[in-house]
Scaffold this active site. Sequence first.
Site, PDB file in Angstrom:
ATOM      1  N   LYS A   1      22.213  22.880  71.645  1.00 51.67           N
ATOM      2  CA  LYS A   1      21.314  22.779  70.489  1.00 51.67           C
ATOM      3  C   LYS A   1      22.082  22.876  69.169  1.00 51.67           C
ATOM      4  CE  LYS A   1      18.253  25.945  68.050  1.00 51.67           C
ATOM      5  NZ  LYS A   1      19.284  26.552  67.240  1.00 51.67           N
ATOM      6  N   ASN A   2      22.927  23.876  69.024  1.00 48.80           N
ATOM      7  CA  ASN A   2      23.591  24.055  67.730  1.00 48.80           C
ATOM      8  C   ASN A   2      24.640  22.991  67.452  1.00 48.80           C
ATOM      9  OD1 ASN A   2      21.984  26.183  67.148  1.00 48.80           O
ATOM     10  ND2 ASN A   2      23.559  27.760  67.352  1.00 48.80           N
TER      11      ASN A   2
ATOM     12  N   ASP B   1      24.148  35.070  68.684  1.00 48.09           N
ATOM     13  CA  ASP B   1      23.085  34.399  69.443  1.00 48.09           C
ATOM     14  C   ASP B   1      22.965  34.903  70.885  1.00 48.09           C
ATOM     15  OD1 ASP B   1      22.411  32.917  67.252  1.00 48.09           O
ATOM     16  OD2 ASP B   1      23.227  31.019  67.972  1.00 48.09           O
TER      17      ASP B   1
ATOM     18  N   ARG C   1      12.134  25.316  71.079  1.00 50.07           N
ATOM     19  CA  ARG C   1      13.076  24.816  70.075  1.00 50.07           C
ATOM     20  C   ARG C   1      14.488  24.779  70.628  1.00 50.07           C
ATOM     21  NH1 ARG C   1      13.676  28.457  65.666  1.00 50.07           N
ATOM     22  NH2 ARG C   1      15.370  27.012  65.386  1.00 50.07           N
TER      23      ARG C   1
END
Length: 427
Positions: free
Chosen positions: A22-23, A313, A405
């Site tokens: 994702k990042n 995270d 998300r």
Amino acid sequence: MDSIKVRGGNRLSGTIEISGAKNAVLTLLPCALLTDEPVCFENLPRLADVDSFMHLLNQHGASTMLEGGHNGGFGRKMTIKAERIASTVAPYDFVRKMRASVLVLGPLVARAGEATVSMPGGCAIGNRPVDLHLKALEALGAEIELAAGYVKAHAPDGGLRGGTIAFPFVSVGATENALMAAVLARGETVIENAAKEPEIVDLCNCLVAMGAEIENIGRATLVVHGKERLGGTTYRVMPDRIEAGSYACAAAITGGDLMLAGARGDDMRAVLAELRDAGAEVEETGEGIRVAADGALKPVNISTAPFPGFPTDMQAQFMSMLALAKGTSLLTETIFENRYMHVPELGRMGADIEVSGRSAVVKGVDELVGAQVMATDLRASMSLILAGLAAKGETHVLRVYHLDRGYERLEDKLGAVGADIERVSEG
Ligand code: UD1
């Protein structure tokens, strides 16, 4: 709004395929704004944030084409063509929903000479300003104005020019915006105290594939030789080290045995070291990383730090795991203030955690008990899922949109390795 029910106690075992990161994808997608040629991203994760970013790119005038992914998401790719930039405005509605929208700032100013991007404002894990992003652009000659909740950035006539950007502390997002602006600036740019996260390396590799010239990739001082134009490419998104770390915690907390297929050990040394210290067995193979645990976990002391340190995270997920360790652990959050929103919820499940400033003392308990819980950010939500996997009885995690998300098909992936988990859709 969907929620997820987990009935705890099952030992997880089997293979979980790790998705595209994702990042990484959130900084790779805006690279497509740097060229009028098509850029194709492979290994694209199926995430709500990717959909939001796609709509933002469309709004800037880029065409996007999604293909594949019939096999539950794997093999998905997106081709983006920003032949011309129709709008240089990133409206509040996008930035409000997804903070990473601010990553269009660098590419838009570099390519179109201007950008108007809504200020992200506060968020659940702290204040998160963008001052370093703006200072980086100013160092390349951009003029910045703040008005009515928006950042307006203008390149001087003739476009951005190379310069020295010296960050006072490490910022992933500011390094990304600086890189995406510098690749089209005239002359040489030196970025000092750049972030070294694997996602930054992925971004650099993609920019190089598009024709950029970047020295010292993966080091603290990056040197960029600006180009007049960049071209298209096909680029494969790196595997998600945070997803892999989260499922490693799922193996450890359930006394299970999981192969995290595709995960790369070099991206997650600090996490693997802490897993071993906590008593998990960690093995790297050609297929990925195997994590297994048998019996009680040991306490560990962890402080979050920029890469190669322990990622912020992963703090929430480790906290759930350590809540069941035999002894007392100390967690210290150095990156974001206010990133302990999961603590009261874990407390409602029976965890014994005391927060004092940036530190949290986690006293291991014998068991957690299922409850109805809710989290206000992505990783905190994952920590509640993990707690639920090990808790007695049923845990009902509300507001799953945070998980959507950032975790691709979470309930399918966990269900396939033995978790008793279901999504409850409402409406
Ligand atoms: C990215 C990640 C996020 C991760 C974080 C740290 C994405 C989409 N998000 O967020 O998941 O937790 O890196 O690894 O990749 N700061 C300032 N001014 C700025 C920019 C940052 O003060 O202009 C501060 C932040 O408030 C924070 C620290 O710097 O305290 C680090 O933040 P940063 O590395 O920028 O995080 P993000 O890029 O927002």
